[in-house]
Design a protein around this motif. Sequence first.
Motif, PDB file in Angstrom:
ATOM      1  N   ASP A  39       0.830  -1.214   0.000  1.00 28.20           N
ATOM      2  CA  ASP A  39       0.000   0.000   0.000  1.00 28.20           C
ATOM      3  C   ASP A  39       0.858   1.255   0.000  1.00 28.20           C
ATOM      4  O   ASP A  39       0.574   2.242   0.694  1.00 28.20           O
ATOM      5  CB  ASP A  39      -0.963   0.007   1.193  1.00 28.20           C
ATOM      6  N   GLY A  40       1.956   1.208  -0.769  1.00 30.27           N
ATOM      7  CA  GLY A  40       2.820   2.366  -0.925  1.00 30.27           C
ATOM      8  C   GLY A  40       3.841   2.569   0.172  1.00 30.27           C
ATOM      9  O   GLY A  40       4.620   3.529   0.120  1.00 30.27           O
ATOM     10  N   VAL A  41       3.887   1.666   1.149  1.00 31.71           N
ATOM     11  CA  VAL A  41       4.801   1.800   2.289  1.00 31.71           C
ATOM     12  C   VAL A  41       5.831   0.668   2.238  1.00 31.71           C
ATOM     13  O   VAL A  41       5.468  -0.482   1.979  1.00 31.71           O
ATOM     14  CB  VAL A  41       4.026   1.748   3.621  1.00 31.71           C
ATOM     15  N   LEU A  73      14.018   6.756  -7.389  1.00 30.22           N
ATOM     16  CA  LEU A  73      12.611   7.076  -7.160  1.00 30.22           C
ATOM     17  C   LEU A  73      12.055   6.463  -5.888  1.00 30.22           C
ATOM     18  O   LEU A  73      11.222   7.053  -5.212  1.00 30.22           O
ATOM     19  CB  LEU A  73      11.769   6.596  -8.351  1.00 30.22           C
ATOM     20  N   TYR A  74      12.533   5.247  -5.555  1.00 29.10           N
ATOM     21  CA  TYR A  74      11.873   4.483  -4.491  1.00 29.10           C
ATOM     22  C   TYR A  74      12.736   4.278  -3.249  1.00 29.10           C
ATOM     23  O   TYR A  74      12.267   3.712  -2.273  1.00 29.10           O
ATOM     24  CB  TYR A  74      11.440   3.119  -5.037  1.00 29.10           C
ATOM     25  N   VAL A  82      11.129  -3.214  -8.108  1.00 27.36           N
ATOM     26  CA  VAL A  82      10.174  -2.801  -7.081  1.00 27.36           C
ATOM     27  C   VAL A  82       8.887  -3.609  -7.271  1.00 27.36           C
ATOM     28  O   VAL A  82       8.405  -3.761  -8.398  1.00 27.36           O
ATOM     29  CB  VAL A  82       9.860  -1.295  -7.172  1.00 27.36           C
ATOM     30  N   MET A  83       8.359  -4.138  -6.172  1.00 31.46           N
ATOM     31  CA  MET A  83       7.073  -4.822  -6.188  1.00 31.46           C
ATOM     32  C   MET A  83       6.109  -4.053  -5.286  1.00 31.46           C
ATOM     33  O   MET A  83       6.410  -3.828  -4.119  1.00 31.46           O
ATOM     34  CB  MET A  83       7.199  -6.265  -5.689  1.00 31.46           C
ATOM     35  N   TYR A 233      -0.209  10.653   5.549  1.00 34.33           N
ATOM     36  CA  TYR A 233       0.601  10.485   6.754  1.00 34.33           C
ATOM     37  C   TYR A 233       0.705   8.989   7.048  1.00 34.33           C
ATOM     38  O   TYR A 233      -0.310   8.279   7.043  1.00 34.33           O
ATOM     39  CB  TYR A 233      -0.026  11.210   7.946  1.00 34.33           C
ATOM     40  N   VAL A 234       1.908   8.530   7.311  1.00 31.69           N
ATOM     41  CA  VAL A 234       2.141   7.098   7.541  1.00 31.69           C
ATOM     42  C   VAL A 234       3.025   6.926   8.775  1.00 31.69           C
ATOM     43  O   VAL A 234       4.020   7.647   8.944  1.00 31.69           O
ATOM     44  CB  VAL A 234       2.834   6.431   6.332  1.00 31.69           C
ATOM     45  N   LEU A 235       2.654   5.972   9.623  1.00 30.58           N
ATOM     46  CA  LEU A 235       3.489   5.575  10.748  1.00 30.58           C
ATOM     47  C   LEU A 235       3.514   4.049  10.785  1.00 30.58           C
ATOM     48  O   LEU A 235       2.456   3.405  10.817  1.00 30.58           O
ATOM     49  CB  LEU A 235       2.936   6.125  12.065  1.00 30.58           C
TER      50      LEU A 235
END
Length: 301
Positions: A39-41, A73-74, A82-83, A233-235
């Motif tokens: 999920d992008g994290v 980029l990642y 990248v997966m 926002y991600v933690l």
Amino acid sequence: EVAAKQAGFSLGQDRFNKTIVSRGISDLLWSKRLLVLFDGVPFSSFQSSVTDEAFALNMAKSVEMVRGPGAVLYGTQAVTGVMQVNSLSFNDLVGNGSTEFKIGDYGTRNLSVVTGAKGKLFNTLVTFNNFTTTGNEYLSYDALLKRDPQGNFIKQRTQDERSSNHFYTKLEGKGRLNGLSLSYHLQDYRFQMGHGFLTVFPEVETYSRVTRNYFMAKYATPAESSSRLKQEYVLKYDVEETEMNMQILPPGYTSRVKTADTSYTDSTYYAGIFEKYVVPINSLFARSQWIYFWDNKATLL
């Protein structure tokens, strides 16, 4: 095995467990070269494998692959590619979910459960996957070339049993909490080492395991929002623990040791050599991100 179906990727194995190989470069236990995003994290683990034996995809809605280096980029670990795994939502379920049980050769069994529930403030998604196999066990020689009393080389059976449990749950906010999600992974992967750590068959059954507790809280501006400013926002808090239990050399192993006067003497390890250790790794990740959209379609990140 999504990656193995992509050009340039295949499955491999190091002395510990199954790995993903890209153009001859393999992920190793302590050196991950394929960046996995959930999920992008960042989800890549220092220790555990991301093959389907240890990382079930029954909670995935889609999987995206980017081949080749992507560190610019990642970020780090994006050496071979990248997966990106996009998880299911409660609204993606058909009915009450699904249950699937598979049986294969080599004692392979796989149970997958996907379900969910609708709540007042949150919708809940729950998945569970159990995998067991006796693996590819066969009779083979080892590096010591052991002999029987008649001088014949001895074949021993490889140890390749593997099993894993992967539990995942996600809470998705509704109403005023729309855009908020809380998720949790519990992974428990247990495996053997085939020919042994130094290509020396252990005389006893030995197992190693990796356990992982992964917590993530995320808020993102809902996709249907008309606001020009999108916020995220991600933690994330990740607790990993590797327990290695290995017999390096068997009891009674004798080796030639050079002494101080340059002569040689026999040194016998009557109890053999065992190695057992536990490595805990705790990591904390935080990210805040804003994207502003102008009328001329330009964006500022």
